[in-house]
Design a protein around this motif. Structure first.
Motif, PDB file in Angstrom:
ATOM      1  N   GLY A   1       9.524  11.134 -16.945  1.00  0.00           N
ATOM      2  CA  GLY A   1       8.339  11.838 -16.468  1.00  0.00           C
ATOM      3  C   GLY A   1       7.972  11.446 -15.043  1.00  0.00           C
ATOM      4  O   GLY A   1       7.813  10.258 -14.755  1.00  0.00           O
ATOM      5  N   ARG A   2       7.848  12.436 -14.176  1.00  0.00           N
ATOM      6  CA  ARG A   2       7.584  12.160 -12.759  1.00  0.00           C
ATOM      7  C   ARG A   2       6.181  11.610 -12.536  1.00  0.00           C
ATOM      8  O   ARG A   2       5.978  10.650 -11.801  1.00  0.00           O
ATOM      9  CB  ARG A   2       7.823  13.441 -11.950  1.00  0.00           C
ATOM     10  N   ARG A   3       5.180  12.250 -13.171  1.00  0.00           N
ATOM     11  CA  ARG A   3       3.797  11.784 -13.009  1.00  0.00           C
ATOM     12  C   ARG A   3       3.644  10.372 -13.566  1.00  0.00           C
ATOM     13  O   ARG A   3       2.999   9.517 -12.959  1.00  0.00           O
ATOM     14  CB  ARG A   3       2.843  12.726 -13.741  1.00  0.00           C
ATOM     15  N   ARG A   4       4.234  10.132 -14.733  1.00  0.00           N
ATOM     16  CA  ARG A   4       4.135   8.826 -15.367  1.00  0.00           C
ATOM     17  C   ARG A   4       4.729   7.737 -14.473  1.00  0.00           C
ATOM     18  O   ARG A   4       4.127   6.674 -14.265  1.00  0.00           O
ATOM     19  CB  ARG A   4       4.846   8.847 -16.715  1.00  0.00           C
ATOM     20  N   MET A   5       5.906   7.987 -13.923  1.00  0.00           N
ATOM     21  CA  MET A   5       6.556   7.005 -13.063  1.00  0.00           C
ATOM     22  C   MET A   5       5.770   6.796 -11.767  1.00  0.00           C
ATOM     23  O   MET A   5       5.603   5.666 -11.291  1.00  0.00           O
ATOM     24  CB  MET A   5       7.983   7.461 -12.725  1.00  0.00           C
ATOM     25  N   PHE A   6       5.272   7.890 -11.198  1.00  0.00           N
ATOM     26  CA  PHE A   6       4.539   7.794  -9.928  1.00  0.00           C
ATOM     27  C   PHE A   6       3.285   6.936 -10.089  1.00  0.00           C
ATOM     28  O   PHE A   6       3.051   5.997  -9.316  1.00  0.00           O
ATOM     29  CB  PHE A   6       4.160   9.191  -9.440  1.00  0.00           C
ATOM     30  N   ILE A   7       2.482   7.229 -11.099  1.00  0.00           N
ATOM     31  CA  ILE A   7       1.212   6.518 -11.266  1.00  0.00           C
ATOM     32  C   ILE A   7       1.438   5.063 -11.689  1.00  0.00           C
ATOM     33  O   ILE A   7       0.796   4.142 -11.168  1.00  0.00           O
ATOM     34  CB  ILE A   7       0.323   7.250 -12.290  1.00  0.00           C
ATOM     35  N   ALA A   8       2.361   4.842 -12.614  1.00  0.00           N
ATOM     36  CA  ALA A   8       2.604   3.484 -13.107  1.00  0.00           C
ATOM     37  C   ALA A   8       3.057   2.563 -11.979  1.00  0.00           C
ATOM     38  O   ALA A   8       2.563   1.433 -11.834  1.00  0.00           O
ATOM     39  CB  ALA A   8       3.653   3.507 -14.220  1.00  0.00           C
ATOM     40  N   TRP A   9       3.973   3.042 -11.150  1.00  0.00           N
ATOM     41  CA  TRP A   9       4.499   2.186 -10.095  1.00  0.00           C
ATOM     42  C   TRP A   9       3.571   2.111  -8.890  1.00  0.00           C
ATOM     43  O   TRP A   9       3.640   1.155  -8.117  1.00  0.00           O
ATOM     44  CB  TRP A   9       5.905   2.627  -9.709  1.00  0.00           C
ATOM     45  N   LEU A  10       2.676   3.081  -8.738  1.00  0.00           N
ATOM     46  CA  LEU A  10       1.634   2.955  -7.716  1.00  0.00           C
ATOM     47  C   LEU A  10       0.692   1.809  -8.071  1.00  0.00           C
ATOM     48  O   LEU A  10       0.223   1.066  -7.194  1.00  0.00           O
ATOM     49  CB  LEU A  10       0.861   4.267  -7.582  1.00  0.00           C
ATOM     50  N   VAL A  11       0.419   1.636  -9.371  1.00  0.00           N
ATOM     51  CA  VAL A  11      -0.393   0.506  -9.838  1.00  0.00           C
ATOM     52  C   VAL A  11       0.305  -0.818  -9.514  1.00  0.00           C
ATOM     53  O   VAL A  11      -0.318  -1.775  -9.029  1.00  0.00           O
ATOM     54  CB  VAL A  11      -0.661   0.619 -11.352  1.00  0.00           C
ATOM     55  N   VAL A  12       1.617  -0.883  -9.780  1.00  0.00           N
ATOM     56  CA  VAL A  12       2.378  -2.103  -9.478  1.00  0.00           C
ATOM     57  C   VAL A  12       2.351  -2.383  -7.973  1.00  0.00           C
ATOM     58  O   VAL A  12       2.180  -3.536  -7.540  1.00  0.00           O
ATOM     59  CB  VAL A  12       3.836  -1.966  -9.974  1.00  0.00           C
ATOM     60  N   PHE A  13       2.516  -1.332  -7.170  1.00  0.00           N
ATOM     61  CA  PHE A  13       2.468  -1.469  -5.711  1.00  0.00           C
ATOM     62  C   PHE A  13       1.135  -2.083  -5.289  1.00  0.00           C
ATOM     63  O   PHE A  13       1.078  -2.999  -4.464  1.00  0.00           O
ATOM     64  CB  PHE A  13       2.652  -0.098  -5.060  1.00  0.00           C
ATOM     65  N   LEU A  14       0.045  -1.588  -5.870  1.00  0.00           N
ATOM     66  CA  LEU A  14      -1.298  -2.071  -5.542  1.00  0.00           C
ATOM     67  C   LEU A  14      -1.434  -3.556  -5.902  1.00  0.00           C
ATOM     68  O   LEU A  14      -1.911  -4.368  -5.081  1.00  0.00           O
ATOM     69  CB  LEU A  14      -2.328  -1.229  -6.297  1.00  0.00           C
ATOM     70  N   LEU A  15      -1.029  -3.935  -7.096  1.00  0.00           N
ATOM     71  CA  LEU A  15      -1.213  -5.300  -7.565  1.00  0.00           C
ATOM     72  C   LEU A  15      -0.422  -6.310  -6.731  1.00  0.00           C
ATOM     73  O   LEU A  15      -0.940  -7.372  -6.358  1.00  0.00           O
ATOM     74  CB  LEU A  15      -0.798  -5.403  -9.036  1.00  0.00           C
ATOM     75  N   PHE A  16       0.817  -5.980  -6.419  1.00  0.00           N
ATOM     76  CA  PHE A  16       1.643  -6.954  -5.709  1.00  0.00           C
ATOM     77  C   PHE A  16       1.384  -6.950  -4.200  1.00  0.00           C
ATOM     78  O   PHE A  16       1.670  -7.948  -3.540  1.00  0.00           O
ATOM     79  CB  PHE A  16       3.118  -6.740  -6.043  1.00  0.00           C
ATOM     80  N   SER A  17       0.826  -5.875  -3.663  1.00  0.00           N
ATOM     81  CA  SER A  17       0.338  -5.931  -2.284  1.00  0.00           C
ATOM     82  C   SER A  17      -0.825  -6.915  -2.209  1.00  0.00           C
ATOM     83  O   SER A  17      -0.933  -7.706  -1.261  1.00  0.00           O
ATOM     84  CB  SER A  17      -0.117  -4.545  -1.818  1.00  0.00           C
ATOM     85  N   GLY A  18      -1.691  -6.873  -3.220  1.00  0.00           N
ATOM     86  CA  GLY A  18      -2.790  -7.823  -3.286  1.00  0.00           C
ATOM     87  C   GLY A  18      -2.304  -9.256  -3.396  1.00  0.00           C
ATOM     88  O   GLY A  18      -2.857 -10.170  -2.771  1.00  0.00           O
ATOM     89  N   LEU A  19      -1.231  -9.473  -4.190  1.00  0.00           N
ATOM     90  CA  LEU A  19      -0.661 -10.814  -4.320  1.00  0.00           C
ATOM     91  C   LEU A  19      -0.175 -11.311  -2.966  1.00  0.00           C
ATOM     92  O   LEU A  19      -0.346 -12.491  -2.630  1.00  0.00           O
ATOM     93  CB  LEU A  19       0.494 -10.797  -5.321  1.00  0.00           C
ATOM     94  N   GLY A  20       0.434 -10.426  -2.186  1.00  0.00           N
ATOM     95  CA  GLY A  20       0.896 -10.825  -0.861  1.00  0.00           C
ATOM     96  C   GLY A  20      -0.257 -11.286   0.021  1.00  0.00           C
ATOM     97  O   GLY A  20      -0.136 -12.260   0.767  1.00  0.00           O
ATOM     98  N   GLY A  21      -1.394 -10.607  -0.079  1.00  0.00           N
ATOM     99  CA  GLY A  21      -2.545 -10.996   0.723  1.00  0.00           C
ATOM    100  C   GLY A  21      -3.140 -12.328   0.294  1.00  0.00           C
ATOM    101  O   GLY A  21      -3.800 -13.000   1.093  1.00  0.00           O
ATOM    102  N   LEU A  22      -2.912 -12.720  -0.963  1.00  0.00           N
ATOM    103  CA  LEU A  22      -3.435 -13.988  -1.477  1.00  0.00           C
ATOM    104  C   LEU A  22      -2.426 -15.124  -1.380  1.00  0.00           C
ATOM    105  O   LEU A  22      -2.727 -16.257  -1.780  1.00  0.00           O
ATOM    106  CB  LEU A  22      -3.853 -13.809  -2.944  1.00  0.00           C
ATOM    107  N   ALA A  23      -1.239 -14.843  -0.863  1.00  0.00           N
ATOM    108  CA  ALA A  23      -0.151 -15.831  -0.848  1.00  0.00           C
ATOM    109  C   ALA A  23      -0.518 -17.071  -0.039  1.00  0.00           C
ATOM    110  O   ALA A  23      -1.102 -16.982   1.048  1.00  0.00           O
ATOM    111  CB  ALA A  23       1.120 -15.200  -0.289  1.00  0.00           C
TER     112      ALA A  23
ATOM    113  N   THR B   1       8.548   6.481  -4.815  1.00  0.00           N
ATOM    114  CA  THR B   1       8.907   7.448  -3.773  1.00  0.00           C
ATOM    115  C   THR B   1       9.702   8.634  -4.304  1.00  0.00           C
ATOM    116  O   THR B   1       9.330   9.788  -4.057  1.00  0.00           O
ATOM    117  CB  THR B   1       9.662   6.749  -2.625  1.00  0.00           C
ATOM    118  N   PRO B   2      10.822   8.429  -5.032  1.00  0.00           N
ATOM    119  CA  PRO B   2      11.545   9.604  -5.556  1.00  0.00           C
ATOM    120  C   PRO B   2      10.739  10.388  -6.582  1.00  0.00           C
ATOM    121  O   PRO B   2      10.884  11.607  -6.685  1.00  0.00           O
ATOM    122  CB  PRO B   2      12.822   9.008  -6.162  1.00  0.00           C
ATOM    123  N   ALA B   3       9.869   9.700  -7.321  1.00  0.00           N
ATOM    124  CA  ALA B   3       9.016  10.418  -8.280  1.00  0.00           C
ATOM    125  C   ALA B   3       8.075  11.349  -7.526  1.00  0.00           C
ATOM    126  O   ALA B   3       7.896  12.515  -7.897  1.00  0.00           O
ATOM    127  CB  ALA B   3       8.220   9.432  -9.126  1.00  0.00           C
TER     128      ALA B   3
END
Length: 473
Positions: free
Chosen positions: A81-103, A124-126
């Motif tokens: 599912g394209r929508r499922r993959m897009f939203i799920a991995w956007l959440v992961v992108f958000l969380l680990f960008s935050g981790l980088g800022g707290l490193a 991106t491909p989704a």
């Protein structure tokens, strides 16, 4: 002879513009995230006390995750599912960008950048396949893809300037700003992007193929990154390439025997698709290799600040205006391949004009190259995206998107590695400026080769459909 009338692209509905806003926002987020980090690296090293190897690893970790998982990410969009993959991995992108800022340690940055790269590889491909399946093939889809491509380019160019401004406030904002953007996109994505309506086929998951292709991509990208310093621990470089190609060969064997292959090998029988992806890889190598060299020239040889460097390359961002306005007319009148070819020729001319650059050059002398590259990017990136997914069945749009993005990322990584290797090799026997001149030849040659590769496609205005029969697997 009468001039053919070019009809304007069909108007998009409000909801369609909303969907496009979310998807363009995600690709802008990816571009700005990469560009901002490059500007902030010196400040990160000063604050955390990172070694040069660790600092280089922060950049390489993202590339490994992105290019290594891109092909798997593209196919996952088709299967789950394209929508499922897009939203799920956007959440992961958000969380680990935050981790980088707290490193507070180098390993935390490495982990954050690697997982962020993996998230982008699925997201991106989704997102791209949502566009190619939501907008009707032809002028409407072309218009959407060109707006999408212009936004991506704007992220790459504006990220340098924004990164300079945010780094002045504190390098952690380079990580926190994407968190804010991702949160806004998530809030808009849920109501705007329709749930996947296609019935997903229940089939055995090709785990062996997934492991083989992902392992192959990771090792090959790692080998490409190590080419920046070919004389250092060369045994690891050889081992990476050997293992990568061995796993790639195993992947081909697995896919031929699999009843439900991860990648249908018959898709590679499409000559237009192969030309498009190879030409795109060469262009990406030339563009990002040149951008890297100019950054070194302006900051290390000329002593310009990060903000001055970003502003100097801001002219390249003209493609954000040209891509949605001028490029659709050119594509409709002349076709994708002709537009790409013209853009590649302009890029080669721009690189050639920069070859004799000296220590006393004014910005006025550099401006024509920056402007030509902006025009070249507007004529190539969007049409490349269209050509890479055109005439591909809806069920394989995610795969086609993944192939294109993999080629583009591999090309970018290879271009950066080759220009770095040439620059370092010539530094032993030449001045820094002479070494820079030698490395500048690489983007020029890559752009010319890209034009040569895509040129045969100009004979056919309408591309042939990509075979979809199961027998062509």
């Amino acid at each position: 002879m009468s001039t053919p009338q070019i009809s304007p692209p069909p108007r998009l509905s409000g909801r369609a513009w909303g969907v496009l806003f979310v998807l363009c926002g995600s690709i802008f987020l990816e571009g700005i995230d990469i560009a901002m980090l490059n500007v902030a690296l010196p400040s990160i090293r000063a604050d955390l006390g990172l070694s040069t190897a660790m600092l280089s690893g922060v950049v390489s970790a993202y590339v490994l995750g992105y290019a290594g998982f891109m092909l798997l990410g593209g196919r996952a969009a088709d299967l789950f599912g394209r929508r499922r993959m897009f939203i799920a991995w956007l959440v992961v992108f958000l969380l680990f960008s935050g981790l980088g800022g707290l490193a507070t340690e180098g390993w935390m940055l490495l982990l954050a950048r690697f997982v962020t790269g993996v998230a982008a590889a699925f997201m991106t491909p989704a997102g791209l396949s949502i566009i190619t399946t939501s907008f009707a093939e032809g002028p409407q889809r072309n218009r959407a893809l060109l707006v999408y491509a212009g936004t991506a380019a704007a992220g790459f160019s504006l990220g340098l300037v924004v990164g300079g401004l945010l780094t002045a406030l504190g390098w952690r904002w380079v990580f926190f700003a994407p968190v804010i953007i991702a949160a806004i996109l998530l809030a808009a994505a849920f109501p705007l992007i329709k749930k996947d309506t296609e019935r997903l086929e229940r089939q055995r998951t090709d785990f062996a193929g997934a492991i083989a292709v992902t392992g192959s991509m990771l090792l090959l990208v790692y080998g490409v990154v190590r080419l920046e310093h070919p004389g250092k621990d060369w045994g690891w470089t050889v081992a990476a390439f050997t293992g990568g190609f061995a796993l790639l060969a195993a992947f081909v064997v697995i896919e031929k025997r699999s009843a439900a292959p991860l990648v249908r090998l018959g898709i590679f029988r499409s000559a237009p698709l192969l030309r498009t992806n190879l030409s795109a890889a060469l262009f990406a190598g030339s563009f990002f290799g040149f951008q890297f060299l100019v950054t070194l020239y302006l900051q290390e040889l000329r002593g310009w600040s990060t903000l001055e460097t970003g502003l100097a390359m801001l002219a390249i961002g003209i493609d954000a205006v040209l891509a949605p306005l001028a490029t659709p007319w050119l594509v409709q009148r002349f076709g994708n391949v002709r537009a790409i070819f013209i853009g590649l020729v302009l890029a080669a001319v721009g690189y050639a004009l920069f070859l004799p650059v000296g220590m006393d050059w004014t910005y006025a002398a550099m401006f024509p190259t920056m402007l030509l590259l902006g025009v070249a990017f507007s004529l190539t990136y969007g049409p490349f995206t269209i050509a890479a997914t055109e005439k591909v069945a809806a069920a394989e749009q995610g795969l086609a998107s993944g192939l294109f993005n993999t080629a583009f990322q591999f090309g970018a990584a290879l271009g950066l590695s080759v220009v770095t290797a040439v620059n370092v090799a010539f530094l032993d026997d030449a001045s820094p400026l002479d070494a820079f001149h030698a490395a500048l030849v690489v983007p020029l040659v890559a752009a010319v080769l890209a034009a040569v590769v895509i040129a045969p496609g100009m004979r056919n205005r309408v591309p042939e459909p990509v075979p979809v029969l199961a027998a062509t697997r």
